[in-house]
Design a protein around this motif. Sequence first.
Motif, PDB file in Angstrom:
ATOM      1  N   PRO A 143       0.574  -1.449  -0.006  1.00  0.00           N
ATOM      2  CA  PRO A 143       0.080  -0.134   0.057  1.00  0.00           C
ATOM      3  C   PRO A 143       0.596   0.958   0.002  1.00  0.00           C
ATOM      4  O   PRO A 143      -0.055   2.387  -0.342  1.00  0.00           O
ATOM      5  N   ILE A 144       1.838   0.740   0.577  1.00  0.00           N
ATOM      6  CA  ILE A 144       3.292   2.360   0.363  1.00  0.00           C
ATOM      7  C   ILE A 144       3.780   3.115  -0.499  1.00  0.00           C
ATOM      8  O   ILE A 144       3.584   4.030  -1.371  1.00  0.00           O
ATOM      9  N   ILE A 145       4.177   1.990  -1.263  1.00  0.00           N
ATOM     10  CA  ILE A 145       4.719   2.599  -3.239  1.00  0.00           C
ATOM     11  C   ILE A 145       3.848   1.941  -4.190  1.00  0.00           C
ATOM     12  O   ILE A 145       4.206   2.766  -5.662  1.00  0.00           O
ATOM     13  N   LEU A 146       3.069   0.928  -4.297  1.00  0.00           N
ATOM     14  CA  LEU A 146       2.293   0.607  -5.249  1.00  0.00           C
ATOM     15  C   LEU A 146       1.698   2.158  -6.047  1.00  0.00           C
ATOM     16  O   LEU A 146       0.679   2.769  -5.013  1.00  0.00           O
ATOM     17  N   PRO A 147       1.182   2.006  -7.349  1.00  0.00           N
ATOM     18  CA  PRO A 147       0.252   3.380  -7.636  1.00  0.00           C
ATOM     19  C   PRO A 147      -0.697   2.620  -7.752  1.00  0.00           C
ATOM     20  O   PRO A 147      -1.427   1.211  -6.687  1.00  0.00           O
ATOM     21  N   TRP A 148      -2.317   3.836  -7.953  1.00  0.00           N
ATOM     22  CA  TRP A 148      -3.497   2.861  -7.236  1.00  0.00           C
ATOM     23  C   TRP A 148      -4.290   2.568  -7.647  1.00  0.00           C
ATOM     24  O   TRP A 148      -5.192   1.847  -7.446  1.00  0.00           O
ATOM     25  N   GLU A 149      -4.383   2.221  -9.153  1.00  0.00           N
ATOM     26  CA  GLU A 149      -4.161   0.876 -10.143  1.00  0.00           C
ATOM     27  C   GLU A 149      -4.517   0.284  -9.614  1.00  0.00           C
ATOM     28  O   GLU A 149      -4.939  -0.992  -9.390  1.00  0.00           O
ATOM     29  N   GLU A 150      -3.122  -0.465  -9.247  1.00  0.00           N
ATOM     30  CA  GLU A 150      -2.582  -1.902  -8.432  1.00  0.00           C
ATOM     31  C   GLU A 150      -2.931  -2.207  -6.816  1.00  0.00           C
ATOM     32  O   GLU A 150      -4.019  -3.031  -6.708  1.00  0.00           O
ATOM     33  N   ARG A 151      -3.259  -0.878  -6.050  1.00  0.00           N
ATOM     34  CA  ARG A 151      -4.846  -0.812  -5.221  1.00  0.00           C
ATOM     35  C   ARG A 151      -6.047  -1.584  -5.368  1.00  0.00           C
ATOM     36  O   ARG A 151      -6.466  -2.495  -4.189  1.00  0.00           O
ATOM     37  N   PHE A 152      -6.333  -0.615  -6.481  1.00  0.00           N
ATOM     38  CA  PHE A 152      -7.493  -1.386  -6.695  1.00  0.00           C
ATOM     39  C   PHE A 152      -8.102  -2.213  -6.938  1.00  0.00           C
ATOM     40  O   PHE A 152      -9.131  -3.011  -6.280  1.00  0.00           O
TER      41      PHE A 152
ATOM     42  N   PRO B 189       0.071  -8.717  -6.215  1.00  0.00           N
ATOM     43  CA  PRO B 189       0.297  -7.272  -7.063  1.00  0.00           C
ATOM     44  C   PRO B 189       1.633  -6.755  -8.285  1.00  0.00           C
ATOM     45  O   PRO B 189       2.229  -8.341  -7.388  1.00  0.00           O
ATOM     46  N   ASP B 190       1.878  -6.429  -8.775  1.00  0.00           N
ATOM     47  CA  ASP B 190       2.613  -6.505 -10.205  1.00  0.00           C
ATOM     48  C   ASP B 190       3.834  -5.270  -9.324  1.00  0.00           C
ATOM     49  O   ASP B 190       3.927  -4.065  -9.593  1.00  0.00           O
ATOM     50  N   PHE B 191       4.575  -5.604  -8.622  1.00  0.00           N
ATOM     51  CA  PHE B 191       5.416  -4.656  -7.882  1.00  0.00           C
ATOM     52  C   PHE B 191       6.261  -3.938  -9.699  1.00  0.00           C
ATOM     53  O   PHE B 191       7.413  -2.631  -9.294  1.00  0.00           O
ATOM     54  N   THR B 192       6.798  -4.354 -10.377  1.00  0.00           N
ATOM     55  CA  THR B 192       7.377  -4.128 -11.425  1.00  0.00           C
ATOM     56  C   THR B 192       6.518  -2.184 -11.807  1.00  0.00           C
ATOM     57  O   THR B 192       7.400  -1.780 -12.388  1.00  0.00           O
ATOM     58  N   LYS B 193       5.155  -2.381 -11.569  1.00  0.00           N
ATOM     59  CA  LYS B 193       4.230  -1.069 -11.445  1.00  0.00           C
ATOM     60  C   LYS B 193       5.041   0.559 -11.011  1.00  0.00           C
ATOM     61  O   LYS B 193       4.862   1.683 -11.085  1.00  0.00           O
ATOM     62  N   ALA B 194       5.310  -0.353  -9.648  1.00  0.00           N
ATOM     63  CA  ALA B 194       6.406   0.444  -9.191  1.00  0.00           C
ATOM     64  C   ALA B 194       7.582   0.970  -8.551  1.00  0.00           C
ATOM     65  O   ALA B 194       8.433   1.854  -8.494  1.00  0.00           O
TER      66      ALA B 194
END
Length: 459
Positions: free
Chosen positions: A324-333, A347-352
């Motif tokens: 929740p700290i580093i991922l973009p909002w779309e991944e959190r959603f 979650p795809d951490f490569t997005k952040a």
Amino acid sequence: MEISHRDYLFSILHSFCSFLSLILSISMQIFIFFSNCHPLYHLIPTFLTLFCHHFLSPSATHLVDFSCLRPAKHLRVPIATLLEHFNLIKRSDKEGIAFMIKVITSSGIGEETYLPLALRLIPISPTHKDAIQESHMQLLPTLDELFAKTKVLPQEIDLLVVNCSGFCTSPSLSSIVVNHYNMRSDVKSYNISGMGCGAGIIGIDIAKRFLERRKAKSYALVVSIQILSTGWYDGKDSRKLLLNCLFRLGCSAVLLTNQGKTDTFQPKYRLVHLLRTQNAYDDQAYNSAILEEDDEGKTGFSVERYIGKAVADLVKSHLTLLAPIILPWEERFKYVVYCLLHKKYVPDFTKAIKHLCIPSSSQPLIKTVGKGLGFHENALEAVLATFHRYGNQSASSMLYQIAYLEGKKRVAKGDRVLLFGWGSGPKCNSLVLECVRDFESDLNGNPWGDCLHRYPACM
């Protein structure tokens, strides 16, 4: 997450003062409005808010530069030489020799790793003096190179943190550094041990907490070193032979500051996020990797068979807080939607994160952790190359990986690098760095300078 009472009280005080300044500014604005004062008076609350924000907000922490040791060539130990050495010193332990041969040949370690001279004797009988000589052999060249790179004098250092997993001497390693470089009498020095491969991030956390409370220009030096002379296990317990096979010489030093761009330097990275968790409360996890004596009274570091599960649980619980700290909002959603539908979603951490640096333990473990974070094998090139070229260097290995990425010119302004380390305890630490400028890598000061052109093909 590890938060001290002092830090907790500081955060409460900071929040209270920020809230108080906001209420005061709003009250002043209302009073000025109803008093029909001159419009210029409306600027007073604004200036008050900006003033309070400047002095109450913690200073940003920047990584100026770092250096990594390239050991002397005469310390290189090819695999064939190492296996022959095992046979000569452990002739009576055929099972132990077979186990070590299996581990080494299947791990992915290369032919150019390094061992200290004390471990190349027959029989092996390292002393405390050997360990001290090994620490000098690694610490001093690494720090000399860093001071030369940054043009910062040892007397300008305000905080020194030295970590070493398996060696704790008196005077401490930090005292050795202070004495050799004649540092100031008021330098704050810390020496930490027994914290495993994630200790480098723990040292940076100590430095960050120190620097963010200071407004004047300050420097912090964090050193990670791996001492092998006193860590060799000469018994027959296979659980304790693993470290003999994979751990090698390594040392890194990081210079941190609370200042951004100045006339003398511009930092390479900015510290964005830092998180620390641990599962030491779990008895099974706590005993999964532990230093103890065997039945013959010989001390060694035991790695239990269930350590894989302990590491998996540790990483999973850590990522639950980190995501929740580093991922973009779309991944959190997406994550929330899948949870509501009772479906599993990773979650795809490569997005952040653009680059991943983890302890260079062995090829199977590296690939397993990378896959769990969503990184393909190609993205793990720096980690695999570091293990192949230098072996497992404990906490310092992640800096060797950044040096590899810089040498290959793969780090650009705006890229984020995740340092994701774990260690005995067990504990898990993550640090997100953001590159703040473009720079040309100098291979003369890079530990990969003599072999970078051969990677990744030689793996």
